[in-house]
Design a protein around this motif. Structure first.
Motif, PDB file in Angstrom:
ATOM      1  N   GLY A  89       5.908 -13.021 -38.778  1.00 53.38           N
ATOM      2  CA  GLY A  89       6.199 -12.087 -37.690  1.00 53.38           C
ATOM      3  C   GLY A  89       5.714 -12.479 -36.322  1.00 53.38           C
ATOM      4  N   GLY A  90       5.122 -13.671 -36.175  1.00 53.11           N
ATOM      5  CA  GLY A  90       4.677 -14.118 -34.865  1.00 53.11           C
ATOM      6  C   GLY A  90       5.840 -14.485 -33.966  1.00 53.11           C
ATOM      7  N   TYR A  91       5.684 -14.258 -32.672  1.00 51.84           N
ATOM      8  CA  TYR A  91       6.770 -14.512 -31.721  1.00 51.84           C
ATOM      9  C   TYR A  91       6.592 -15.847 -31.002  1.00 51.84           C
ATOM     10  CZ  TYR A  91       9.698 -14.002 -27.538  1.00 51.84           C
ATOM     11  OH  TYR A  91      10.597 -14.218 -26.538  1.00 51.84           O
ATOM     12  N   LEU A  92       5.629 -15.936 -30.085  1.00 57.03           N
ATOM     13  CA  LEU A  92       5.453 -17.146 -29.272  1.00 57.03           C
ATOM     14  C   LEU A  92       4.010 -17.618 -29.385  1.00 57.03           C
ATOM     15  CD1 LEU A  92       6.688 -17.782 -25.637  1.00 57.03           C
ATOM     16  CD2 LEU A  92       4.316 -18.237 -26.234  1.00 57.03           C
ATOM     17  N   VAL A  93       3.853 -18.917 -29.621  1.00 54.62           N
ATOM     18  CA  VAL A  93       2.540 -19.531 -29.592  1.00 54.62           C
ATOM     19  C   VAL A  93       2.637 -20.836 -28.810  1.00 54.62           C
ATOM     20  CG1 VAL A  93       2.873 -20.735 -31.809  1.00 54.62           C
ATOM     21  CG2 VAL A  93       0.551 -20.311 -30.947  1.00 54.62           C
ATOM     22  N   GLN A  94       1.620 -21.121 -28.052  1.00 52.85           N
ATOM     23  CA  GLN A  94       1.590 -22.364 -27.293  1.00 52.85           C
ATOM     24  C   GLN A  94       0.158 -22.871 -27.253  1.00 52.85           C
ATOM     25  OE1 GLN A  94       3.233 -21.060 -23.571  1.00 52.85           O
ATOM     26  NE2 GLN A  94       1.373 -20.041 -22.936  1.00 52.85           N
ATOM     27  N   PHE A  95       0.030 -24.145 -26.953  1.00 55.16           N
ATOM     28  CA  PHE A  95      -1.270 -24.782 -27.122  1.00 55.16           C
ATOM     29  C   PHE A  95      -1.692 -25.550 -25.878  1.00 55.16           C
ATOM     30  CE2 PHE A  95       1.002 -24.600 -31.135  1.00 55.16           C
ATOM     31  CZ  PHE A  95       0.088 -23.957 -31.963  1.00 55.16           C
ATOM     32  N   ASN A  96      -2.975 -25.549 -25.633  1.00 55.43           N
ATOM     33  CA  ASN A  96      -3.600 -26.522 -24.749  1.00 55.43           C
ATOM     34  C   ASN A  96      -4.339 -27.501 -25.654  1.00 55.43           C
ATOM     35  OD1 ASN A  96      -3.204 -26.325 -21.892  1.00 55.43           O
ATOM     36  ND2 ASN A  96      -4.224 -24.336 -21.935  1.00 55.43           N
ATOM     37  N   ILE A  97      -3.881 -28.741 -25.694  1.00 56.52           N
ATOM     38  CA  ILE A  97      -4.512 -29.743 -26.554  1.00 56.52           C
ATOM     39  C   ILE A  97      -5.300 -30.678 -25.648  1.00 56.52           C
ATOM     40  CG2 ILE A  97      -4.125 -31.456 -28.367  1.00 56.52           C
ATOM     41  CD1 ILE A  97      -1.454 -30.085 -28.946  1.00 56.52           C
ATOM     42  N   VAL A  98      -6.439 -30.196 -25.247  1.00 55.95           N
ATOM     43  CA  VAL A  98      -7.264 -30.932 -24.291  1.00 55.95           C
ATOM     44  C   VAL A  98      -8.719 -30.495 -24.494  1.00 55.95           C
ATOM     45  CG1 VAL A  98      -6.852 -29.191 -22.498  1.00 55.95           C
ATOM     46  CG2 VAL A  98      -7.594 -31.484 -21.840  1.00 55.95           C
ATOM     47  N   SER A  99      -9.626 -31.445 -24.391  1.00 50.55           N
ATOM     48  CA  SER A  99     -11.034 -31.139 -24.630  1.00 50.55           C
ATOM     49  C   SER A  99     -11.670 -30.490 -23.411  1.00 50.55           C
ATOM     50  CB  SER A  99     -11.798 -32.413 -24.990  1.00 50.55           C
ATOM     51  OG  SER A  99     -11.891 -33.269 -23.871  1.00 50.55           O
ATOM     52  N   ILE A 120     -10.866 -22.973 -19.267  1.00 53.73           N
ATOM     53  CA  ILE A 120     -11.967 -23.595 -20.004  1.00 53.73           C
ATOM     54  C   ILE A 120     -12.649 -22.574 -20.925  1.00 53.73           C
ATOM     55  CG2 ILE A 120     -14.247 -24.659 -19.728  1.00 53.73           C
ATOM     56  CD1 ILE A 120     -13.183 -25.957 -17.142  1.00 53.73           C
ATOM     57  N   ALA A 121     -12.672 -21.313 -20.497  1.00 57.82           N
ATOM     58  CA  ALA A 121     -13.351 -20.271 -21.279  1.00 57.82           C
ATOM     59  C   ALA A 121     -12.643 -19.962 -22.590  1.00 57.82           C
ATOM     60  CB  ALA A 121     -13.484 -18.993 -20.452  1.00 57.82           C
ATOM     61  N   ARG A 122     -11.367 -20.347 -22.723  1.00 58.23           N
ATOM     62  CA  ARG A 122     -10.673 -20.098 -23.975  1.00 58.23           C
ATOM     63  C   ARG A 122     -11.322 -20.928 -25.087  1.00 58.23           C
ATOM     64  NH1 ARG A 122      -4.614 -21.008 -21.425  1.00 58.23           N
ATOM     65  NH2 ARG A 122      -4.863 -19.523 -19.696  1.00 58.23           N
ATOM     66  N   LEU A 123     -11.559 -20.300 -26.221  1.00 63.12           N
ATOM     67  CA  LEU A 123     -12.212 -20.981 -27.330  1.00 63.12           C
ATOM     68  C   LEU A 123     -11.355 -22.145 -27.809  1.00 63.12           C
ATOM     69  CD1 LEU A 123     -14.759 -20.669 -29.114  1.00 63.12           C
ATOM     70  CD2 LEU A 123     -13.282 -19.529 -30.781  1.00 63.12           C
ATOM     71  N   SER A 124     -11.968 -23.308 -28.003  1.00 60.11           N
ATOM     72  CA  SER A 124     -11.266 -24.495 -28.477  1.00 60.11           C
ATOM     73  C   SER A 124     -11.519 -24.667 -29.964  1.00 60.11           C
ATOM     74  CB  SER A 124     -11.745 -25.738 -27.717  1.00 60.11           C
ATOM     75  OG  SER A 124     -11.085 -26.895 -28.194  1.00 60.11           O
ATOM     76  N   PHE A 125     -10.433 -24.812 -30.728  1.00 62.52           N
ATOM     77  CA  PHE A 125     -10.556 -24.997 -32.169  1.00 62.52           C
ATOM     78  C   PHE A 125     -10.644 -26.483 -32.502  1.00 62.52           C
ATOM     79  CE2 PHE A 125      -8.409 -20.840 -31.909  1.00 62.52           C
ATOM     80  CZ  PHE A 125      -9.336 -20.079 -32.603  1.00 62.52           C
ATOM     81  N   GLY A 126     -11.615 -26.841 -33.323  1.00 61.28           N
ATOM     82  CA  GLY A 126     -11.811 -28.233 -33.702  1.00 61.28           C
ATOM     83  C   GLY A 126     -10.998 -28.654 -34.898  1.00 61.28           C
ATOM     84  N   SER A 127     -10.327 -27.683 -35.549  1.00 68.51           N
ATOM     85  CA  SER A 127      -9.489 -28.022 -36.700  1.00 68.51           C
ATOM     86  C   SER A 127      -8.390 -26.995 -36.827  1.00 68.51           C
ATOM     87  CB  SER A 127     -10.325 -28.051 -37.982  1.00 68.51           C
ATOM     88  OG  SER A 127     -10.814 -26.756 -38.293  1.00 68.51           O
ATOM     89  N   VAL A 128      -7.350 -27.362 -37.575  1.00 68.40           N
ATOM     90  CA  VAL A 128      -6.249 -26.448 -37.847  1.00 68.40           C
ATOM     91  C   VAL A 128      -6.117 -26.208 -39.342  1.00 68.40           C
ATOM     92  CG1 VAL A 128      -4.993 -27.047 -35.763  1.00 68.40           C
ATOM     93  CG2 VAL A 128      -4.568 -28.337 -37.841  1.00 68.40           C
ATOM     94  N   ILE A 132       1.071 -35.198 -27.135  1.00 70.48           N
ATOM     95  CA  ILE A 132       1.131 -36.223 -26.087  1.00 70.48           C
ATOM     96  C   ILE A 132       1.006 -35.588 -24.706  1.00 70.48           C
ATOM     97  CG2 ILE A 132       2.684 -37.898 -24.989  1.00 70.48           C
ATOM     98  CD1 ILE A 132       3.756 -38.484 -27.834  1.00 70.48           C
ATOM     99  N   LEU A 133       1.594 -34.413 -24.544  1.00 65.28           N
ATOM    100  CA  LEU A 133       1.599 -33.728 -23.248  1.00 65.28           C
ATOM    101  C   LEU A 133       0.445 -32.732 -23.107  1.00 65.28           C
ATOM    102  CD1 LEU A 133       5.440 -33.115 -23.038  1.00 65.28           C
ATOM    103  CD2 LEU A 133       4.127 -34.858 -21.851  1.00 65.28           C
ATOM    104  N   ARG A 134      -0.491 -32.778 -24.042  1.00 62.56           N
ATOM    105  CA  ARG A 134      -1.667 -31.901 -24.049  1.00 62.56           C
ATOM    106  C   ARG A 134      -1.291 -30.428 -24.171  1.00 62.56           C
ATOM    107  NH1 ARG A 134      -3.121 -35.621 -19.760  1.00 62.56           N
ATOM    108  NH2 ARG A 134      -4.847 -36.988 -20.370  1.00 62.56           N
ATOM    109  N   PRO A 180      -8.266 -32.267 -29.091  1.00 60.49           N
ATOM    110  CA  PRO A 180      -7.334 -33.351 -29.459  1.00 60.49           C
ATOM    111  C   PRO A 180      -7.634 -33.977 -30.816  1.00 60.49           C
ATOM    112  CG  PRO A 180      -7.952 -33.537 -27.152  1.00 60.49           C
ATOM    113  CD  PRO A 180      -8.806 -32.450 -27.738  1.00 60.49           C
ATOM    114  N   ASP A 181      -8.892 -34.012 -31.229  1.00 59.72           N
ATOM    115  CA  ASP A 181      -9.229 -34.600 -32.527  1.00 59.72           C
ATOM    116  C   ASP A 181      -8.631 -33.822 -33.689  1.00 59.72           C
ATOM    117  OD1 ASP A 181     -10.622 -36.651 -31.392  1.00 59.72           O
ATOM    118  OD2 ASP A 181     -12.598 -35.746 -31.660  1.00 59.72           O
ATOM    119  N   ALA A 182      -8.297 -32.548 -33.447  1.00 61.34           N
ATOM    120  CA  ALA A 182      -7.743 -31.718 -34.512  1.00 61.34           C
ATOM    121  C   ALA A 182      -6.320 -32.125 -34.869  1.00 61.34           C
ATOM    122  CB  ALA A 182      -7.784 -30.248 -34.108  1.00 61.34           C
ATOM    123  N   VAL A 183      -5.672 -32.888 -34.009  1.00 63.29           N
ATOM    124  CA  VAL A 183      -4.288 -33.329 -34.275  1.00 63.29           C
ATOM    125  C   VAL A 183      -4.165 -34.835 -34.030  1.00 63.29           C
ATOM    126  CG1 VAL A 183      -3.116 -31.128 -33.881  1.00 63.29           C
ATOM    127  CG2 VAL A 183      -3.716 -32.553 -31.927  1.00 63.29           C
TER     128      VAL A 183
END
Length: 794
Positions: free
Chosen positions: A736-746, A786-794, A401-403, A713-716
């Motif tokens: 073993g992963g520590y921190l992950v965060q997301f940009n959910i925006v096209s 914007i240059a960060r690769l956007s994943f279309g699926s999870v 919801i908060l992208r 956003p379509d991925a979720v």
């Protein structure tokens, strides 16, 4: 927990959000009142001067209660304001105040002529007296050459901020109130021997400064009680009149006394936070684990029938919005590293209890719901093996919801890191996140960051015999002409030699910075909120938290080093497609006319694709560099640790670095985040990206790390996909992963926001490890996102 707000409550929340999204303003009041106080206390002990300065600020700071507010207390005299701290660094305010409103990154409302004169007067007083001036005088000029290019932001005073990454014990204030803390201080004073003993007298004098500082918080609250009572007397709307009267009653009670309700507990916490920040303004102070210390008040209110979950949700939403009325004013160079105009205030939820069971409770869910109404304040979600799946899915849905916005941290990994540094298990489980990614235990430990190390520049030096082509100067030792290297080991050894050369300089900048704070800027209020400082009568800046202390440095650009070493090892020494001389020639001409070589480089394994060959190289780099950093201790015996982070410094750091063997061109940004793959290279999917990162040993970056992932956003878009992402997060932490965060925006949305910023004022994005409004970022930083690769699926 499915709780909704009524239309009337939603209207209040929308009003608060709209009123907070005003043009940011520089506030000169803290600088003015701090300077006035110091002028009047010349010659007095520094802890007394600091306490009286806080008292003077909180006695005179402009107070205000906005439309519909339920919780009060502005950190500055503005609705959305940033104070000035010339006592830390007065060297640049007068140079930049005329352009605050026109600069591209971090611009504020135009400063009035009257305020400019105040700035001039304050800076004149602090010339030669600020912490930065003391730091400058303490370090010989010939030893400062690495500050900036090699390690950026190596001292808090250089960035014009106090210790920011602090996690104080808010539960202590809620349990005892100011009066209870007075009693604790008096008991320690009474237990001491004669004040004729010089050491005992020094401690008594310090404890009295603590009491002055605590009393200033009460004065501040009482000023708001008076204002609310005045406004209530003039209010004609019965509901608002009752709300103002309740505010007045509450401000008369807390934080002087322990709160009796959830409403009072939130207000007490906020007053405490505002006072702490005015004593020591810096980025990244934490409200720690809000769902834990507020939970007993929620439970008591629910049992007594005083509130509903809707009431609690409204309170929490108001509380989160209130956190957005502040930011740190940075110089233009610092803004390029820390840019974003956000409050950088963190709320940690979830995780474990001291006994190891899940800490998730009803309030944890309500904080997630409330976050959907928030702005740039951070929500850190701690996950563990026993974290309820529905809670994690709720957190992922909130992130959607908060992208993005939410940070997901593996609590088991975090505890492992704490145990490695000697924290007892029960204390380690109580940890929270401060600042961007820094773990600390509220009230129990002091864990501070301390600058970002430009690893790609150090590799650049290793390839050019210690010389920087971009900066046009000899910076490092002579380690040989890379064209003559005949083995991969020679290349790697040159990098290691360059790094070892700079390590003492890095520590010097950091430790002298901490020494200046200890001598010239103790924090009695902050110390009163930490475990053991009252009993020891010792300030937090002077080693009071020993042995639970660490000072960190951030390793920036490690993925670039791993990818570059992979190129050299494979193309030159294994496949023998090119010689070192040919590679160096291509680097020096920025790959112009070297399309075939770039093609060969692009086909090689890249970090972020679950490729063991290159992943191991990145891990080796982090192990070596962190090991060298840890050899030199911090001030007062603090452990030296590392993080893997860049904030937004990947852009200015990249500007100093020439072309690299990984195919990155001269001057381009280095890898963002910290251990995020270089922008656009993680082409094998989100699972492969997480697998690469999780292979890295988290004990090499115990001060945290950052993995940024952008998802379409379509991925979720539906429940099943949200559940899949929640499982993926849990799996990342489990391996073993520590921190992950997301940009959910096209990408399309971001491009539209660049074209029509007026239509996207509330578009939140994850910048690095914090959220900010996309349209308030510089164009260069927008393009980097914007240059960060956007994943279309999870």
């Amino acid at each position: 927990m499915n709780v909704e707000l009524s239309p009337a409550r939603l209207k209040r929340i929308e009003t608060l959000r709209k009123n907070m999204l005003v043009e940011p303003q520089v506030c000169v009041e803290k600088a003015l009142y701090t300077t006035e106080s110091f002028r009047s206390t010349e010659g007095a002990p520094i802890e007394y001067r600091r306490a009286m300065a806080l008292d003077h600020v909180l006695t005179h700071l402009t107070v205000g209660i906005g439309e519909g507010e339920l919780f009060v207390g502005r950190p500055t005299g503005k609705v959305r304001g940033g104070p000035l701290s010339p006592e830390i660094n007065s060297s640049w305010y007068t140079k930049e105040m005329d352009t605050f409103h026109t600069r591209e990154q971090e611009n504020y409302a135009e400063v009035s002529e009257a305020d400019k004169q105040i700035i001039r007067d304050c800076c004149e007083y602090w010339r030669g007296k600020s912490l930065f001036d003391h730091w400058q005088a303490a370090i010989p000029d010939e030893m400062k050459f690495a500050n900036g290019p090699i390690i950026g932001g190596g001292g808090f005073c250089l960035n014009t901020q106090y210790y920011g990454h602090i996690s104080t014990d808010f539960g202590k204030m809620l349990e005892k109130g100011v009066l209870g803390l007075y009693r604790d201080i008096d008991a320690v004073i009474d237990s001491m021997g004669t004040f004729g003993d010089a050491e005992e007298f020094t401690k008594i004098r310090y404890l009295r400064a603590m009491k002055i500082s605590l009393g200033a918080v009460v004065k501040f609250a009482h000023r708001y009680a008076e204002l609310a009572q005045q406004m209530a007397a003039e209010e004609t709307d019965p509901q608002r009149k009752a709300e103002l009267e309740k505010i007045a009653e509450t401000c008369r009670w807390v934080p002087e006394h322990p709160p009796r309700t959830l409403y009072e507990a939130i207000q007490s916490t906020w007053f405490t936070y505002v006072a702490l920040n005015n004593e020591a303004w810096g980025a990244g102070p934490s409200l720690s684990r809000v769902d834990q210390y507020l939970y007993p008040f929620y439970q008591a209110d629910k049992r007594a029938g005083r509130i509903t979950d809707e009431d609690a949700l409204e309170y929490l939403a108001c509380f989160l919005i209130k956190q957005n009325g502040q930011f740190t004013v940075y110089s233009t160079p610092a803004a390029k590293i820390y840019g974003g105009l956000c409050c950088r205030l963190g709320n940690t939820i979830g995780g474990l209890k001291p006994d190891g069971t899940t800490a998730v409770n009803e309030l944890s869910y309500l904080v997630l719901r409330a976050a959907r109404f928030g702005l740039t304040e951070d929500i850190m979600v701690l996950t563990g093996q026993d974290t309820p799946q529905d809670f994690l899915v709720e957190a992922v849905e909130t992130a959607k919801i908060l992208r993005g916005k939410m940070k997901f941290i593996g609590h088991d990994v975090l505890v492992r890191q704490m145990l490695h540094d000697g924290r007892p298990l029960e204390i380690a489980r109580g940890c929270a996140i401060t600042g961007c990614n820094s773990p600390s235990v509220p009230g129990w430990s002091l864990d501070l960051p301390g600058g970002m190390i430009n690893l790609p520049l150090i590799l650049d030096l290793a390839l050019h015999d210690g010389y920087s082509p971009r900066l046009d100067r000899q910076m490092g030792p002579h380690t040989g002409d890379a064209r003559n290297f005949t083995s991969f080991e020679q290349v790697y050894d040159a990098f290691k030699a360059q790094f070892r050369f700079f390590v003492p300089y890095m520590h010097l900048y950091k430790n002298m910075d901490k020494k200046m704070f200890a001598e010239y800027s103790p924090c009695p209020l902050q110390s009163a909120m930490m475990q053991g400082c009252i009993e020891k009568a010792t300030d937090i800046t002077r080693g009071a938290m020993y042995p639970y202390m660490s000072y960190s440095m951030s390793l920036s650009g490690a993925p670039n080093i791993g990818d570059s070493l992979c190129t050299i090892k494979k193309l030159v020494f294994e496949e023998k497609k090119y010689t070192m001389s040919q590679l160096m020639d291509a680097l020096d001409r920025n790959f112009e006319g070297d399309g075939e070589m770039l093609h060969q480089i692009q086909r090689l394994p890249k970090f972020g694709n679950d490729e063991p060959y290159v992943d191991k190289l990145v891990d080796d780099v982090l192990e070596f560099t962190s090991g060298e950093i840890e050899k030199i201790p911090g001030l007062y015996g603090a452990k030296s640790t590392c993080a893997a982070a860049t904030i937004t410094g990947n852009i200015p750091m990249g500007a100093d670095v020439g072309a690299l063997p990984d195919g990155r061109l001269a001057g381009e940004p280095i890898a963002e985040g910290g251990i995020s793959p270089h922008q656009g290279r993680n082409t094998s999917g989100i699972t492969a990206t997480m697998a690469s990162v999780a292979k890295l040993n988290p004990l090499n970056f115990r001060h945290g790390s950052v993995l940024n992932i952008r998802i379409d956003p379509d991925a979720v878009k539906d429940r099943s996909k949200l559940e899949k992402l929640a499982v993926l997060i849990r799996s990342f932490h489990a391996i073993g992963g520590y921190l992950v965060q997301f940009n959910i925006v096209s990408t399309q949305t971001l491009r539209e926001a660049q074209k029509h910023p007026e239509q996207y004022k509330d578009l939140l994005v994850r910048v690095s490890t914090y959220s900010a409004y996309f349209v308030e970022l510089s164009t260069q930083l927008q393009n980097d996102i914007i240059a960060r690769l956007s994943f279309g699926s999870v």
